[in-house]
Design a protein around this motif. Structure first.
Motif, PDB file in Angstrom:
ATOM      1  N   HIS A   6       0.840  -1.187   0.000  1.00 22.61           N
ATOM      2  CA  HIS A   6       0.000   0.000   0.000  1.00 22.61           C
ATOM      3  C   HIS A   6       0.877   1.239   0.000  1.00 22.61           C
ATOM      4  N   PHE A   7       0.222   2.350  -0.226  1.00 20.68           N
ATOM      5  CA  PHE A   7       0.842   3.650  -0.033  1.00 20.68           C
ATOM      6  C   PHE A   7      -0.245   4.551   0.531  1.00 20.68           C
ATOM      7  N   LEU A   8       0.160   5.589   1.227  1.00 23.12           N
ATOM      8  CA  LEU A   8      -0.800   6.494   1.862  1.00 23.12           C
ATOM      9  C   LEU A   8      -0.798   7.822   1.108  1.00 23.12           C
ATOM     10  N   PRO A   9      -1.854   8.067   0.320  1.00 21.59           N
ATOM     11  CA  PRO A   9      -1.874   9.248  -0.534  1.00 21.59           C
ATOM     12  C   PRO A   9      -2.109  10.556   0.207  1.00 21.59           C
ATOM     13  N   ASN A  10      -2.560  10.503   1.442  1.00 22.98           N
ATOM     14  CA  ASN A  10      -2.946  11.725   2.149  1.00 22.98           C
ATOM     15  C   ASN A  10      -1.963  12.165   3.226  1.00 22.98           C
ATOM     16  N   VAL A  11      -0.785  11.562   3.275  1.00 23.73           N
ATOM     17  CA  VAL A  11       0.221  11.973   4.257  1.00 23.73           C
ATOM     18  C   VAL A  11       0.948  13.213   3.737  1.00 23.73           C
ATOM     19  N   PRO A  12       1.612  13.940   4.624  1.00 17.69           N
ATOM     20  CA  PRO A  12       2.341  15.139   4.173  1.00 17.69           C
ATOM     21  C   PRO A  12       3.416  14.796   3.142  1.00 17.69           C
ATOM     22  N   GLU A  13       3.707  15.752   2.292  1.00 22.39           N
ATOM     23  CA  GLU A  13       4.745  15.567   1.268  1.00 22.39           C
ATOM     24  C   GLU A  13       6.057  15.160   1.932  1.00 22.39           C
ATOM     25  N   GLY A  14       6.712  14.190   1.348  1.00 20.91           N
ATOM     26  CA  GLY A  14       7.981  13.715   1.871  1.00 20.91           C
ATOM     27  C   GLY A  14       7.865  12.604   2.905  1.00 20.91           C
ATOM     28  N   HIS A  15       6.652  12.296   3.361  1.00 19.60           N
ATOM     29  CA  HIS A  15       6.473  11.224   4.343  1.00 19.60           C
ATOM     30  C   HIS A  15       6.799   9.888   3.691  1.00 19.60           C
ATOM     31  N   THR A  71      -4.915   3.254   5.582  1.00 17.39           N
ATOM     32  CA  THR A  71      -4.234   3.285   6.874  1.00 17.39           C
ATOM     33  C   THR A  71      -4.632   2.032   7.649  1.00 17.39           C
ATOM     34  N   SER A  72      -3.894   1.722   8.671  1.00 18.36           N
ATOM     35  CA  SER A  72      -4.254   0.560   9.504  1.00 18.36           C
ATOM     36  C   SER A  72      -5.646   0.720  10.103  1.00 18.36           C
ATOM     37  N   GLU A  73      -5.972   1.941  10.480  1.00 16.31           N
ATOM     38  CA  GLU A  73      -7.289   2.195  11.077  1.00 16.31           C
ATOM     39  C   GLU A  73      -8.410   1.934  10.072  1.00 16.31           C
ATOM     40  N   ILE A  74      -8.243   2.440   8.852  1.00 18.72           N
ATOM     41  CA  ILE A  74      -9.277   2.244   7.835  1.00 18.72           C
ATOM     42  C   ILE A  74      -9.366   0.775   7.436  1.00 18.72           C
TER      43      ILE A  74
END
Length: 118
Positions: free
Chosen positions: A13-22, A81-84
């Motif tokens: 997976h990847f998290l599209p909504n994290v801050p840039e550079g995360h 995310t793990s929560e979702i």
């Protein structure tokens, strides 16, 4: 009384909504560990709350949707995310296992989510 059964699956997976550079914005994978807890009283005849084989039968098709797949491509997991992911799992499992009390999803050996429904 609570009984549980554990499962594992591997997903990217990847998290599209994290801050840039995360770092989690980049595609990466996890070996997830899922524990499914069922609550009840042992049946007088069988001595079981639920047959572990029946529990596995209900959970296996859900795990097959996730195992060795890119989570972001699964409807409802566009921001996995793990929560979702934990809520998604609960929503799939609860109708199949009415006695479901809790699920625990570990993304790593030291990080995870415990969910008991809403």
């Amino acid at each position: 009384m609570l009984i549980y059964k554990q499962f594992t699956f591997d997903s990217a997976h990847f998290l599209p909504n994290v801050p840039e550079g995360h770092k989690c914005a980049n595609m990466h994978g996890h070996t997830y560990a899922l524990s499914v807890f069922v609550e009840g009283h042992p049946d007088e005849k069988t001595g079981w709350i639920i047959d572990y084989g029946d529990l596995k039968m209900h959970i296996k098709p859900i795990i097959e949707i996730l195992d060795h797949h890119l989570l972001n491509e699964i409807p409802g997991l566009e921001n996995p995310t793990s929560e979702i992911l934990t809520i998604w799992l609960w929503d799939k499992l609860k109708p199949l296992i009415p006695e479901l009390k809790r699920i625990e999803l570990k993304e790593t050996p030291t990080s995870g989510v415990i969910y008991e429904g809403s």
